[in-house]
Design a protein around this motif. Structure first.
Motif, PDB file in Angstrom:
ATOM      1  N   SER A 144     -12.433   8.188   6.856  1.00 46.53           N
ATOM      2  CA  SER A 144     -11.326   7.976   5.913  1.00 46.53           C
ATOM      3  C   SER A 144     -10.166   8.910   6.235  1.00 46.53           C
ATOM      4  O   SER A 144      -9.002   8.497   6.224  1.00 46.53           O
ATOM      5  CB  SER A 144     -11.800   8.210   4.480  1.00 46.53           C
ATOM      6  OG  SER A 144     -12.828   7.307   4.131  1.00 46.53           O
ATOM      7  N   TRP A 145     -10.468  10.166   6.524  1.00 47.27           N
ATOM      8  CA  TRP A 145      -9.421  11.122   6.878  1.00 47.27           C
ATOM      9  C   TRP A 145      -8.766  10.756   8.198  1.00 47.27           C
ATOM     10  O   TRP A 145      -7.557  10.893   8.360  1.00 47.27           O
ATOM     11  CB  TRP A 145     -10.011  12.533   6.953  1.00 47.27           C
ATOM     12  CG  TRP A 145     -10.395  13.094   5.624  1.00 47.27           C
ATOM     13  CD1 TRP A 145      -9.881  12.738   4.399  1.00 47.27           C
ATOM     14  CD2 TRP A 145     -11.385  14.098   5.357  1.00 47.27           C
ATOM     15  NE1 TRP A 145     -10.486  13.436   3.400  1.00 47.27           N
ATOM     16  CE2 TRP A 145     -11.410  14.294   3.944  1.00 47.27           C
ATOM     17  CE3 TRP A 145     -12.243  14.839   6.152  1.00 47.27           C
ATOM     18  CZ2 TRP A 145     -12.262  15.205   3.340  1.00 47.27           C
ATOM     19  CZ3 TRP A 145     -13.093  15.757   5.553  1.00 47.27           C
ATOM     20  CH2 TRP A 145     -13.100  15.931   4.157  1.00 47.27           C
ATOM     21  N   ALA A 148      -6.335   7.997   7.429  1.00 42.71           N
ATOM     22  CA  ALA A 148      -5.337   8.222   6.381  1.00 42.71           C
ATOM     23  C   ALA A 148      -3.897   8.169   6.885  1.00 42.71           C
ATOM     24  O   ALA A 148      -3.048   7.516   6.262  1.00 42.71           O
ATOM     25  CB  ALA A 148      -5.604   9.545   5.677  1.00 42.71           C
ATOM     26  N   LEU A 151      -2.922   4.509   7.256  1.00 40.67           N
ATOM     27  CA  LEU A 151      -2.759   3.757   6.016  1.00 40.67           C
ATOM     28  C   LEU A 151      -1.570   4.255   5.197  1.00 40.67           C
ATOM     29  O   LEU A 151      -0.949   3.488   4.472  1.00 40.67           O
ATOM     30  CB  LEU A 151      -4.045   3.841   5.180  1.00 40.67           C
ATOM     31  CG  LEU A 151      -5.312   3.309   5.860  1.00 40.67           C
ATOM     32  CD1 LEU A 151      -6.517   3.495   4.940  1.00 40.67           C
ATOM     33  CD2 LEU A 151      -5.164   1.845   6.232  1.00 40.67           C
ATOM     34  N   LEU A 152      -1.275   5.550   5.308  1.00 43.03           N
ATOM     35  CA  LEU A 152      -0.170   6.156   4.558  1.00 43.03           C
ATOM     36  C   LEU A 152       1.000   6.462   5.485  1.00 43.03           C
ATOM     37  O   LEU A 152       1.719   7.451   5.300  1.00 43.03           O
ATOM     38  CB  LEU A 152      -0.655   7.434   3.867  1.00 43.03           C
ATOM     39  CG  LEU A 152      -1.782   7.248   2.843  1.00 43.03           C
ATOM     40  CD1 LEU A 152      -2.295   8.592   2.367  1.00 43.03           C
ATOM     41  CD2 LEU A 152      -1.317   6.400   1.671  1.00 43.03           C
ATOM     42  N   VAL A 156       3.411   9.756   5.196  1.00 43.74           N
ATOM     43  CA  VAL A 156       3.180  10.853   6.131  1.00 43.74           C
ATOM     44  C   VAL A 156       4.433  11.113   6.959  1.00 43.74           C
ATOM     45  O   VAL A 156       4.835  12.261   7.180  1.00 43.74           O
ATOM     46  CB  VAL A 156       1.977  10.540   7.047  1.00 43.74           C
ATOM     47  CG1 VAL A 156       1.852  11.582   8.157  1.00 43.74           C
ATOM     48  CG2 VAL A 156       0.689  10.494   6.239  1.00 43.74           C
TER      49      VAL A 156
END
Length: 204
Positions: A144-145, A148, A151-152, A156
């Motif tokens: 997930s990290w 991230a 996805l963001l 970011v």
């Protein structure tokens, strides 16, 4: 490869990957995909039967690209994963696929967790990864990290003042800091960990 060198089917697929990633599957019409690919809407349906059929073909292509020649094991190599996603349209599509929850994206995520759990487990046995009471949860959070920033992407980029977090300098900056966090940690003592354990113990 230039679009002119691709087959009509591949041009349609690539146009769909680009448009689906930018706008989402529900907001993109077959006509729009055909226009970008330089073909007729009828040819899109001839090759893929429907927009849903085209979406599944896009998912399958993305999974094939990410797996590479080595199969699922390549998904545990974060450097290879980043290099594979150097094309912005593939990154956008992958992010959209994860957020939309397509079956292919779900399978891909589960494979990444499985491979990462094995990789971290080998690291634990060899002494360069800390022991954990819950290796599966750790692997799921690790993946997930890893995903991230993808996805963001917009957030970011804004927070770091960069155009694209996958661009080489930005990616190295992010990766170096991420590895530092994973290696050295954030908290200097066990205050927060003890507080979390107390919350768990206090549950009925």
């Amino acid at each position: 490869m230039r679009s002119a060198d691709l087959t009509a089917r591949a041009r349609i697929r690539d146009a769909a990957i680009d448009l689906f990633g930018r706008e989402g599957v529900n907001r993109v019409s077959v006509r729009a995909i055909a226009a970008q690919a330089g073909v007729s809407p009828a040819l899109v349906l001839h090759h893929f039967d429907s927009k849903e059929g085209l979406r599944k073909a896009c998912d399958a292509h993305l999974v094939e690209v990410l797996r590479g020649d080595g199969g699922a094991a390549d998904l545990g190599d974060t450097a290879k994963l980043a290099a594979t996603l150097d094309a912005p349209e593939l990154r956008r599509y992958l992010a959209r696929a994860f957020l939309d929850g397509s079956p292919e994206a779900s399978t891909l995520f589960d494979e990444m967790v499985e491979v990462s759990e094995g990789w971290l487990g080998r690291g634990t046995a060899e002494g360069w990864v800390h022991h954990t009471e819950d290796p599966h949860t750790r692997a799921a959070l690790y993946v997930s990290w890893l995903l991230a920033p993808l996805l963001l992407h917009e957030h970011v980029s804004r927070a770091l003042g960069v155009t694209d977090p996958a661009e080489t300098d930005a990616a190295l900056r992010i990766s170096r800091t991420a590895v530092e966090i994973l290696t050295k940690g954030v908290f200097a003592d066990e205050t927060v960990l003890s507080a979390m354990d107390n919350v768990r113990k206090g549950r009925p």
